[in-house]
Design a protein around this motif. Sequence first.
Motif, PDB file in Angstrom:
ATOM      1  N   ILE A   1      46.703  83.137  31.049  1.00 46.90           N
ATOM      2  CA  ILE A   1      46.058  83.147  29.857  1.00 46.90           C
ATOM      3  C   ILE A   1      47.045  83.682  28.658  1.00 46.90           C
ATOM      4  O   ILE A   1      47.131  82.794  27.677  1.00 46.90           O
ATOM      5  CB  ILE A   1      44.782  83.802  29.864  1.00 46.90           C
ATOM      6  N   LEU A   2      47.286  84.854  28.821  1.00 43.46           N
ATOM      7  CA  LEU A   2      48.533  85.278  27.750  1.00 43.46           C
ATOM      8  C   LEU A   2      49.641  84.509  27.716  1.00 43.46           C
ATOM      9  O   LEU A   2      50.238  84.391  26.651  1.00 43.46           O
ATOM     10  CB  LEU A   2      48.760  86.672  28.543  1.00 43.46           C
ATOM     11  N   GLN A   3      50.201  83.982  28.782  1.00 48.36           N
ATOM     12  CA  GLN A   3      51.250  82.946  28.768  1.00 48.36           C
ATOM     13  C   GLN A   3      51.038  81.527  27.958  1.00 48.36           C
ATOM     14  O   GLN A   3      51.838  81.245  27.308  1.00 48.36           O
ATOM     15  CB  GLN A   3      51.844  82.600  30.210  1.00 48.36           C
ATOM     16  N   THR A   4      49.892  81.307  27.986  1.00 42.13           N
ATOM     17  CA  THR A   4      49.227  80.087  27.270  1.00 42.13           C
ATOM     18  C   THR A   4      49.575  80.499  25.931  1.00 42.13           C
ATOM     19  O   THR A   4      50.086  79.486  25.104  1.00 42.13           O
ATOM     20  CB  THR A   4      47.799  79.899  27.770  1.00 42.13           C
ATOM     21  N   ILE A   5      49.158  81.497  25.225  1.00 38.99           N
ATOM     22  CA  ILE A   5      49.144  81.729  23.871  1.00 38.99           C
ATOM     23  C   ILE A   5      50.679  82.073  23.504  1.00 38.99           C
ATOM     24  O   ILE A   5      51.063  81.395  22.526  1.00 38.99           O
ATOM     25  CB  ILE A   5      48.504  83.397  23.634  1.00 38.99           C
ATOM     26  N   LEU A   6      51.427  82.455  24.570  1.00 41.61           N
ATOM     27  CA  LEU A   6      53.075  82.445  24.203  1.00 41.61           C
ATOM     28  C   LEU A   6      53.571  81.081  24.062  1.00 41.61           C
ATOM     29  O   LEU A   6      54.404  80.894  23.251  1.00 41.61           O
ATOM     30  CB  LEU A   6      53.772  83.309  25.431  1.00 41.61           C
ATOM     31  N   GLY A   7      53.365  80.421  25.080  1.00 39.69           N
ATOM     32  CA  GLY A   7      53.951  78.981  25.065  1.00 39.69           C
ATOM     33  C   GLY A   7      53.749  78.407  24.019  1.00 39.69           C
ATOM     34  O   GLY A   7      54.426  77.515  23.092  1.00 39.69           O
ATOM     35  N   VAL A   8      52.298  78.096  23.798  1.00 41.49           N
ATOM     36  CA  VAL A   8      51.716  77.187  22.582  1.00 41.49           C
ATOM     37  C   VAL A   8      52.489  77.857  21.255  1.00 41.49           C
ATOM     38  O   VAL A   8      52.975  77.211  20.440  1.00 41.49           O
ATOM     39  CB  VAL A   8      50.253  77.226  22.573  1.00 41.49           C
ATOM     40  N   SER A   9      52.583  79.142  20.953  1.00 41.28           N
ATOM     41  CA  SER A   9      52.939  79.645  20.193  1.00 41.28           C
ATOM     42  C   SER A   9      54.380  79.425  19.798  1.00 41.28           C
ATOM     43  O   SER A   9      54.936  79.134  18.620  1.00 41.28           O
ATOM     44  CB  SER A   9      52.916  81.370  19.791  1.00 41.28           C
ATOM     45  N   LEU A  10      55.196  79.563  20.692  1.00 44.36           N
ATOM     46  CA  LEU A  10      56.724  79.105  20.776  1.00 44.36           C
ATOM     47  C   LEU A  10      57.167  77.662  20.298  1.00 44.36           C
ATOM     48  O   LEU A  10      57.865  77.772  19.415  1.00 44.36           O
ATOM     49  CB  LEU A  10      57.404  79.580  22.037  1.00 44.36           C
ATOM     50  N   VAL A  11      56.166  76.894  20.826  1.00 42.83           N
ATOM     51  CA  VAL A  11      56.495  75.387  20.392  1.00 42.83           C
ATOM     52  C   VAL A  11      55.913  75.249  18.844  1.00 42.83           C
ATOM     53  O   VAL A  11      56.684  74.627  18.151  1.00 42.83           O
ATOM     54  CB  VAL A  11      55.442  74.466  21.231  1.00 42.83           C
ATOM     55  N   GLY A  12      55.024  75.883  18.493  1.00 39.96           N
ATOM     56  CA  GLY A  12      54.766  75.922  16.968  1.00 39.96           C
ATOM     57  C   GLY A  12      55.843  76.396  16.137  1.00 39.96           C
ATOM     58  O   GLY A  12      56.121  75.753  15.138  1.00 39.96           O
ATOM     59  N   LEU A  13      56.143  77.375  16.596  1.00 39.28           N
ATOM     60  CA  LEU A  13      57.283  78.158  15.787  1.00 39.28           C
ATOM     61  C   LEU A  13      58.535  77.340  15.684  1.00 39.28           C
ATOM     62  O   LEU A  13      59.202  77.140  14.682  1.00 39.28           O
ATOM     63  CB  LEU A  13      57.654  79.406  16.455  1.00 39.28           C
ATOM     64  N   ALA A  14      58.812  76.801  16.872  1.00 37.17           N
ATOM     65  CA  ALA A  14      60.330  75.871  16.953  1.00 37.17           C
ATOM     66  C   ALA A  14      60.047  74.617  16.082  1.00 37.17           C
ATOM     67  O   ALA A  14      60.880  74.106  15.260  1.00 37.17           O
ATOM     68  CB  ALA A  14      60.335  75.482  18.475  1.00 37.17           C
TER      69      ALA A  14
END
Length: 317
Positions: free
Chosen positions: A203-216
């Motif tokens: 679940i924590l990795q989901t937050i990380l992955g989605v945030s990174l794509v938004g940032l990129a």
Amino acid sequence: RPVVTRPETQVIDMSSRSNTLADREIVASEQTFGFLGLGMMGSTIVKDLIYTGHKVVVWNRTIDKCQPFAEAGAEVKDTPMDVVEAADVIFCCVSDPKGAKDLVFGNCGVLQLKDLNNKAYVEMSTIDPDTSLDIGEGIKQCNGRYLEAQIHGSRQEAADGMLIILAGGDRSVFEECHSCFKTIAKNTFFLGNIGNACKVNLILQTILGVSLVGLAEALALADRFSISLNDIIDIFDLTSMKSPMLLAKGKEMAKGDFNPQQPLSHMQRDLRLVLNMAENLDQSMPVTSITNEVFKHTKRLGYSEHDSSAVFVRSRF
Ligand code: NA7
């Protein structure tokens, strides 16, 4: 396709120690700790376990990686089964669920021993709850005790002894690992039954992955407008949206420095595991699905072994 150079292989520097260790009062357990998997995470962890006085027995598929640990005082074994024979508590830290299962159920694997005689097996590889339940069942059927201890954090956080450990399963094993966890982590959580820690980690990795794509994507848009990415990051730093992780990743994207702290292949593996979990529950995760596709495509572009922040390269197309 862009020309992609592989990131340089990072070499573990056995002489450098995590600064935080000097401030921690760690009384090493007298037990012998086995360690299967000396990748970047595993070797960083073992280095600090040796430094804090733990007795360690190691094995790695590519045997050359064991050499610096032998020189630092660890015993090196030929197979996972040999490590289990020699240790009281055995940690495993390999790339993925398949590797984790191979080491338990495969040829020369842990369960070849048949009777584990109450030894403890601790799974640190990032895995899904079903894999953890299978491994736990196998270990228990052979008279062993099982704990999943998922490690949350980057390679740098591992080097700094600042991981977060999420554990589930046998509480007695959790207690026995106290001095090891105190060595490598700033916080440890016991979350109950087997599977719970895997769920929380993913679940924590989901937050990380989605945030990174938004940032990129946001930074790629700024780039199209020829707005300085450093200016965007400086302004972002002043907003309430900022987080240490997004700031660090934003700076990496701006510099084009994708030295692997959290390899992109691991990020995509985690998103795949998340989506499998959600599938079993009929839980709709459209944004995570697209995020997974974005990471998958970036892997195809050759950035598997780079940091997850390399997802920026794809967003710029
Ligand atoms: P690395 O640096 O990519 O290292 C991966 C390790 O896993 C390395 O020791 C590999 O052995 C080992 N590995 C991978 N597949 C297998 C199989 N099938 N059998 C035995 N050993 C295997 O990853 P990290 O150290 O950064 O991360 C490890 C885990 O910690 C991962 O789950 C993270 O999410 C958390 P090799 O040296 O290639 O022979």
